[in-house]
Design an enzyme around this catalytic site. Structure first.
Site, PDB file in Angstrom:
ATOM      1  N   CYS A 162       4.200  -1.380  -0.895  1.00  0.00           N
ATOM      2  CA  CYS A 162       5.420  -0.386  -0.620  1.00  0.00           C
ATOM      3  C   CYS A 162       6.389  -1.273   0.454  1.00  0.00           C
ATOM      4  CB  CYS A 162       5.164   0.934  -0.439  1.00  0.00           C
ATOM      5  SG  CYS A 162       6.408   2.134  -0.550  1.00  0.00           S
ATOM      6  N   HIS A 175       0.559   3.135  -3.585  1.00  0.00           N
ATOM      7  CA  HIS A 175      -0.200   3.139  -2.342  1.00  0.00           C
ATOM      8  C   HIS A 175      -1.751   3.299  -2.804  1.00  0.00           C
ATOM      9  CE1 HIS A 175       2.693   3.621   0.691  1.00  0.00           C
ATOM     10  NE2 HIS A 175       3.503   4.109   0.032  1.00  0.00           N
ATOM     11  N   GLU A 211      -4.223   2.775  -1.091  1.00  0.00           N
ATOM     12  CA  GLU A 211      -5.201   3.130   0.089  1.00  0.00           C
ATOM     13  C   GLU A 211      -5.143   4.786  -0.013  1.00  0.00           C
ATOM     14  OE1 GLU A 211      -2.166   2.054   0.179  1.00  0.00           O
ATOM     15  OE2 GLU A 211      -1.026   3.062   1.526  1.00  0.00           O
TER      16      GLU A 211
HETATM   17  N1  GLN Z   1      11.070   3.453   2.126  1.00  0.00           N
HETATM   18  C1  GLN Z   1      10.340   2.571   2.680  1.00  0.00           C
HETATM   19  C2  GLN Z   1      11.086   1.433   3.020  1.00  0.00           C
HETATM   20  O1  GLN Z   1      12.226   1.136   2.671  1.00  0.00           O
HETATM   21  C3  GLN Z   1       9.025   2.303   1.800  1.00  0.00           C
HETATM   22  C4  GLN Z   1       8.135   3.434   1.658  1.00  0.00           C
HETATM   23  C5  GLN Z   1       6.766   3.247   1.768  1.00  0.00           C
HETATM   24  O2  GLN Z   1       6.357   2.341   2.218  1.00  0.00           O
HETATM   25  N2  GLN Z   1       6.010   4.297   1.540  1.00  0.00           N
HETATM   26  O3  GLN Z   1      10.707   0.658   3.995  1.00  0.00           O
END
Ligand code: GLN
Length: 196
Positions: free
Chosen positions: A79, A171, A173
């Site tokens: 992410c 994710h 995790e």
């Molecule tokens: N929206 C976050 C970003 O742009 C990422 C979201 C996440 O890691 N769950 O950094």
């Protein structure tokens, strides 16, 4: 074997619990010296602007770049970590590593639904779908020639690999499934074996 995790903000404890359940020590990384002896590095989810800014301030962004330039060192970004590994970013552009030739569109899954879970087909993990949790996730709009798509959702890549690098927009995790963690441990083991 020891793997490092950028421990500035985000899902650090959840990753730690996963790796420890698989018998791998996960060492927290804030400063360049914390990278010593790490057979791989995890950049967790969180807020990429904050994580990137502090990684730069602590000098760890440059230290990772230097280490990555020696070749083959596995890095897994989930992410926000995916955004920090992307060469190109659509939306506010954080300080980052930019090691993977791909374009990440920040919060682009999130504009539709902020958070959701889907059973995702990931052929490298076997037949059983992976429970993929998306939280304001980036969309991968483009991948370069050296990047392999490992999973797609609605025709868009959500997990990819480029040599030693692994990214997931979701994710792993936050679920009970350990297969993506095992997949990364395997990359780190291969790297350690290559060094010895
Ligand atoms: N929206 C976050 C970003 O742009 C990422 C979201 C996440 O890691 N769950 O950094």
């Amino acid at each position: 074997m020891k793997i490092g995790i950028i421990a500035i903000q985000g899902d650090v404890r959840e990753h730690q619990a996963k790796f420890e359940s698989l018998g791998v020590e996960l060492a927290t990384v804030r400063k360049p010296r914390d990278l010593e002896g790490a057979a791989g590095l995890v950049i967790p989810g969180g807020e990429s602007t904050t994580i990137g800014m502090l990684m730069q301030e602590y000098g760890v962004l440059d230290a990772i770049r230097d280490r990555a330039a020696t070749g083959g060192w596995p890095i897994w970004g989930t992410c926000a970590g995916l955004i920090l590994l992307a060469a190109e970013v659509i939306g506010p552009s954080p300080a980052r590593l930019g090691l993977i030739d791909m374009t990440a569109d920040r919060n682009a899954w999130g504009r539709q639904v902020s958070s959701f879970e889907v059973p995702l087909t990931v052929p490298v993990l076997g037949d059983r779908p992976f429970p993929a949790v998306f939280i304001r996730a980036p969309r991968i709009r483009r991948i370069g020639l050296g990047v392999t798509a490992l999973a797609s959702l609605d025709g868009q890549v959500v997990m990819a690999e480029a040599g030693p690098y692994l990214v997931s927009a979701f994710h792993p995790e936050l679920t009970d499934d350990t297969r993506v963690h095992e997949y990364f441990i395997n990359k780190a083991r291969n790297y350690s074996a290559m060094l010895s």
